[in-house]
Design a protein around this motif. Structure first.
Motif, PDB file in Angstrom:
ATOM      1  N   ALA A 223       1.758  10.208  26.653  1.00  0.00           N
ATOM      2  CA  ALA A 223       0.312  10.215  26.413  1.00  0.00           C
ATOM      3  C   ALA A 223      -0.005   9.637  25.039  1.00  0.00           C
ATOM      4  N   ARG A 224       0.786  10.009  24.041  1.00  0.00           N
ATOM      5  CA  ARG A 224       0.536   9.491  22.691  1.00  0.00           C
ATOM      6  C   ARG A 224       0.731   7.980  22.625  1.00  0.00           C
ATOM      7  N   ARG A 225       1.513   7.438  23.553  1.00  0.00           N
ATOM      8  CA  ARG A 225       1.752   6.000  23.573  1.00  0.00           C
ATOM      9  C   ARG A 225       0.749   5.244  24.434  1.00  0.00           C
ATOM     10  N   HIS A 226      -0.076   5.980  25.199  1.00  0.00           N
ATOM     11  CA  HIS A 226      -1.056   5.338  26.078  1.00  0.00           C
ATOM     12  C   HIS A 226      -2.251   4.879  25.248  1.00  0.00           C
ATOM     13  N   THR A 227      -2.131   3.743  24.645  1.00  0.00           N
ATOM     14  CA  THR A 227      -3.171   3.177  23.807  1.00  0.00           C
ATOM     15  C   THR A 227      -3.500   1.778  24.288  1.00  0.00           C
ATOM     16  N   SER A 228      -4.503   1.182  23.682  1.00  0.00           N
ATOM     17  CA  SER A 228      -4.855  -0.190  24.050  1.00  0.00           C
ATOM     18  C   SER A 228      -3.718  -1.161  23.761  1.00  0.00           C
ATOM     19  N   LEU A 229      -2.938  -0.871  22.732  1.00  0.00           N
ATOM     20  CA  LEU A 229      -1.824  -1.764  22.416  1.00  0.00           C
ATOM     21  C   LEU A 229      -0.778  -1.734  23.523  1.00  0.00           C
ATOM     22  N   GLN A 230      -0.506  -0.529  24.074  1.00  0.00           N
ATOM     23  CA  GLN A 230       0.442  -0.432  25.183  1.00  0.00           C
ATOM     24  C   GLN A 230      -0.124  -1.100  26.431  1.00  0.00           C
ATOM     25  N   ALA A 231      -1.445  -0.965  26.649  1.00  0.00           N
ATOM     26  CA  ALA A 231      -2.079  -1.593  27.809  1.00  0.00           C
ATOM     27  C   ALA A 231      -2.042  -3.107  27.710  1.00  0.00           C
ATOM     28  N   LEU A 232      -2.019  -3.629  26.487  1.00  0.00           N
ATOM     29  CA  LEU A 232      -1.980  -5.071  26.306  1.00  0.00           C
ATOM     30  C   LEU A 232      -0.750  -5.675  26.984  1.00  0.00           C
ATOM     31  N   ASP A 233       0.389  -5.006  26.828  1.00  0.00           N
ATOM     32  CA  ASP A 233       1.616  -5.495  27.449  1.00  0.00           C
ATOM     33  C   ASP A 233       1.596  -5.339  28.962  1.00  0.00           C
ATOM     34  N   LYS A 234       1.007  -4.242  29.425  1.00  0.00           N
ATOM     35  CA  LYS A 234       1.038  -3.935  30.857  1.00  0.00           C
ATOM     36  C   LYS A 234      -0.015  -4.697  31.651  1.00  0.00           C
ATOM     37  N   LEU A 235      -1.173  -4.915  31.076  1.00  0.00           N
ATOM     38  CA  LEU A 235      -2.306  -5.426  31.838  1.00  0.00           C
ATOM     39  C   LEU A 235      -2.650  -6.879  31.551  1.00  0.00           C
ATOM     40  N   THR A 236      -1.972  -7.512  30.603  1.00  0.00           N
ATOM     41  CA  THR A 236      -2.329  -8.888  30.282  1.00  0.00           C
ATOM     42  C   THR A 236      -1.105  -9.806  30.271  1.00  0.00           C
ATOM     43  N   GLU A 237      -1.385 -11.066  30.259  1.00  0.00           N
ATOM     44  CA  GLU A 237      -0.353 -12.092  30.152  1.00  0.00           C
ATOM     45  C   GLU A 237      -0.929 -13.269  29.361  1.00  0.00           C
ATOM     46  N   VAL A 238      -0.064 -14.127  28.875  1.00  0.00           N
ATOM     47  CA  VAL A 238      -0.512 -15.319  28.148  1.00  0.00           C
ATOM     48  C   VAL A 238      -0.360 -16.531  29.067  1.00  0.00           C
ATOM     49  N   VAL A 239      -1.464 -17.228  29.310  1.00  0.00           N
ATOM     50  CA  VAL A 239      -1.478 -18.412  30.175  1.00  0.00           C
ATOM     51  C   VAL A 239      -2.107 -19.560  29.392  1.00  0.00           C
ATOM     52  N   ASP A 240      -1.346 -20.642  29.266  1.00  0.00           N
ATOM     53  CA  ASP A 240      -1.830 -21.813  28.523  1.00  0.00           C
ATOM     54  C   ASP A 240      -2.294 -21.438  27.120  1.00  0.00           C
ATOM     55  N   GLY A 241      -1.533 -20.524  26.509  1.00  0.00           N
ATOM     56  CA  GLY A 241      -1.836 -20.132  25.138  1.00  0.00           C
ATOM     57  C   GLY A 241      -2.982 -19.166  24.991  1.00  0.00           C
ATOM     58  N   ARG A 242      -3.529 -18.689  26.127  1.00  0.00           N
ATOM     59  CA  ARG A 242      -4.668 -17.748  26.062  1.00  0.00           C
ATOM     60  C   ARG A 242      -4.286 -16.425  26.713  1.00  0.00           C
ATOM     61  N   ARG A 243      -4.712 -15.349  26.105  1.00  0.00           N
ATOM     62  CA  ARG A 243      -4.468 -14.010  26.648  1.00  0.00           C
ATOM     63  C   ARG A 243      -5.482 -13.718  27.746  1.00  0.00           C
ATOM     64  N   ARG A 244      -4.990 -13.246  28.901  1.00  0.00           N
ATOM     65  CA  ARG A 244      -5.898 -12.887  29.985  1.00  0.00           C
ATOM     66  C   ARG A 244      -5.363 -11.677  30.731  1.00  0.00           C
ATOM     67  N   ILE A 245      -6.241 -11.001  31.433  1.00  0.00           N
ATOM     68  CA  ILE A 245      -5.860  -9.853  32.242  1.00  0.00           C
ATOM     69  C   ILE A 245      -5.135 -10.352  33.494  1.00  0.00           C
ATOM     70  N   VAL A 246      -4.059  -9.682  33.871  1.00  0.00           N
ATOM     71  CA  VAL A 246      -3.244 -10.144  34.989  1.00  0.00           C
ATOM     72  C   VAL A 246      -4.003 -10.042  36.309  1.00  0.00           C
ATOM     73  N   HIS A 247      -3.557 -10.824  37.279  1.00  0.00           N
ATOM     74  CA  HIS A 247      -4.131 -10.834  38.618  1.00  0.00           C
ATOM     75  C   HIS A 247      -3.229 -10.009  39.525  1.00  0.00           C
ATOM     76  N   ASP A 248      -3.716  -8.849  39.991  1.00  0.00           N
ATOM     77  CA  ASP A 248      -2.927  -7.964  40.845  1.00  0.00           C
ATOM     78  C   ASP A 248      -3.819  -7.447  41.969  1.00  0.00           C
ATOM     79  N   PRO A 249      -4.224  -8.344  42.884  1.00  0.00           N
ATOM     80  CA  PRO A 249      -5.168  -7.937  43.927  1.00  0.00           C
ATOM     81  C   PRO A 249      -4.540  -6.953  44.905  1.00  0.00           C
TER      82      PRO A 249
END
Length: 465
Positions: A223-249
């Motif tokens: 819980a103490r690690r559940h922060t926006s910084l941890q979510a950055l790794d889990k929920l985003t990716e870098v595409v063409d040099g830009r950070r974006r939220i991953v596509h997981d339909p």
């Protein structure tokens, strides 16, 4: 405003009122409520002959939701009786409305089942245990939340393979802890009762086995690690040099151009509902990306987005959740509440019920006049593994939830009147536990009805999504 307790609303007369009763008068009001609704009246459950069909209640609720997501909702609810209970707050509210109530009004959570309690961070970064879902918050009789909690305990106990006797005892513990905590809070001064909170470390003494204790300690660490910084790794990716939220339909999909543009446009409206110093903080972030996200069980089908903001740089993220707010399931069964805007209702209810609320809570109106509220997506949030609890652990956890619920109610309701109604004996506790076990039977039957509707093709369901 008129509520179930009269024109003063859940907080009662303020300090400027000519009617400002003392503790003795407040206690007398609570004892008088016993004449209208004896504590034993909370026992048992017998469905009325004209009870609404539970599947029809769910279908009615889904008419204003995104139709492509409803099969996910029904699939999740069909997974088990406890999953059904989680998603069927509207069914539960309709059932409670057929029973007499005390008229002792508080700001209800409206959906106080076991999994709507958990861990989160205070603004001072302390890890607290409290209610953590407020979509259905509304002023109403205090016992409705207690009965919702106790019923969820009984259903969870059965699902864990516990006997009915142990399920009854666990449900009783939740109500007994509520009563005991409320009586303790009734003896406290106003500020002391207001500042009461439950530190996360209270969870550890509840665990007897060393193995289970290690699991709880691990949960606190996660819980103490559940922060926006941890979510950055889990929920985003870098595409063409830009950070974006991953596509997981279909659970996480980038917001289309119209939705993304609308979110950018309404961001300033949301900002205006924050306190001045929090606006200043928010202004230090810039909009990066947005996506539609499927959340929860009962909420599936409502419009929900997550927004990625960047502060100092992209390694300084802030994730906000933008969630649609509609009418609370309690609204059609109770007098009108104080807020016309559903998002304002949710935010005000959370601020009132939680010991320390998210600093980024706010609300606004979006496209097509739909109401939304904003909050942090991850702020050291965590929940208990109820499915893995032994009878002793479930009893202890149910008691902790009952204690947290009493603390929340004491902030808005007349804690002295409620404590006097509850009394020193276990009459109320036993009645609520009897109701919980009987309602667990009703939940099992309703879950079966949903399964039959799915099997017959009446309700589309997507399992395991």
């Amino acid at each position: 405003m008129t509520t179930a307790s009269g024109p003063t609303g859940p907080t009662g007369p303020g300090p400027g009122s000519s009617a400002h009763p003392g503790p003795a008068d407040r206690a007398a009001r609570g004892r008088a409520a016993r004449k209208r609704v004896p504590r034993t009246a909370h026992a048992g459950w017998l469905a009325p002959v004209d009870r609404q069909d539970p599947v029809a209640v769910l279908e009615k609720q889904g008419r204003d939701r995104l139709p492509e997501l409803l099969p996910i909702r029904y699939g999740r609810m069909a997974a088990s009786p406890f999953a059904f209970l989680r998603g069927a707050a509207a069914v539960f509210a309709a059932d409670l409305a057929t029973r007499p109530h005390t008229g002792l009004t508080v700001q209800l959570c409206g959906d106080a089942h076991l999994l709507n309690f958990g861990l989160y961070a205070s603004p001072e970064r302390a890890l607290l245990f409290d209610l953590n879902d407020f979509d259905e918050t509304f002023p109403g009789p205090f016992e409705w939340d207690v009965e919702r909690l106790a019923a969820s305990v009984a259903v969870a106990a059965r699902e864990n393979g516990h006997t009915d006797a142990k399920a009854h005892r666990a449900a009783l513990e939740s109500a007994a802890a509520y009563r005991t905590a409320m009586r303790r809070l009734a003896r406290m001064g106003e500020l002391d009762a207001w500042y009461e909170r439950i530190e996360a470390d209270r969870l550890l003494p509840l665990v007897r086995s060393a193995r289970r204790r290690r699991r709880v300690e691990a949960s606190l660490t996660r819980a103490r690690r559940h922060t926006s910084l941890q979510a950055l790794d889990k929920l985003t990716e870098v595409v063409d040099g830009r950070r974006r939220i991953v596509h997981d339909p279909p659970l996480l999909e980038p917001a289309g151009a119209p939705d993304a543009a609308a979110l950018r446009k309404i961001f300033s409206d949301y900002r205006s509902t924050l306190a001045e110093e929090r606006r200043l903080l928010l202004d230090r972030y810039r909009f990066v990306d947005a996506a539609r996200k499927v959340v929860g069980v009962g909420s599936v089908g409502t419009r929900c987005f997550i927004v990625l903001l960047a502060g100092r740089d992209l390694d300084d993220p802030l994730f906000l959740q933008v969630k649609e707010a509609g009418a609370a399931v309690l609204e059609e069964h109770l007098p009108s509440g104080p807020y016309d805007h559903p998002g304002h209702r949710v935010v005000a209810g959370q601020r009132l019920l939680q010991a320390a609320a998210d600093i980024f809570l706010g609300w606004m109106t979006g496209p097509q006049g739909r109401a939304y509220y904003w909050r942090q997506l991850r702020d050291m949030k965590g929940s208990a593994d109820v499915a893995g609890m032994s009878p002793a652990e479930l009893r202890a956890y149910a008691a902790l939830c009952g204690t947290a619920l009493a603390r929340a109610h004491a902030r808005s309701g007349d804690r002295i009147a409620i404590a006097a109604y509850l009394g020193g004996a276990d009459t109320f506790d036993r009645a609520v536990a009897d109701f919980a076990l009987a309602y667990a039977d009703q939940t099992a039957a309703d879950h079966t009805a949903l399964g039959a509707a799915v099997a017959a093709g009446v309700i589309p369901a997507a399992p395991d999504v």
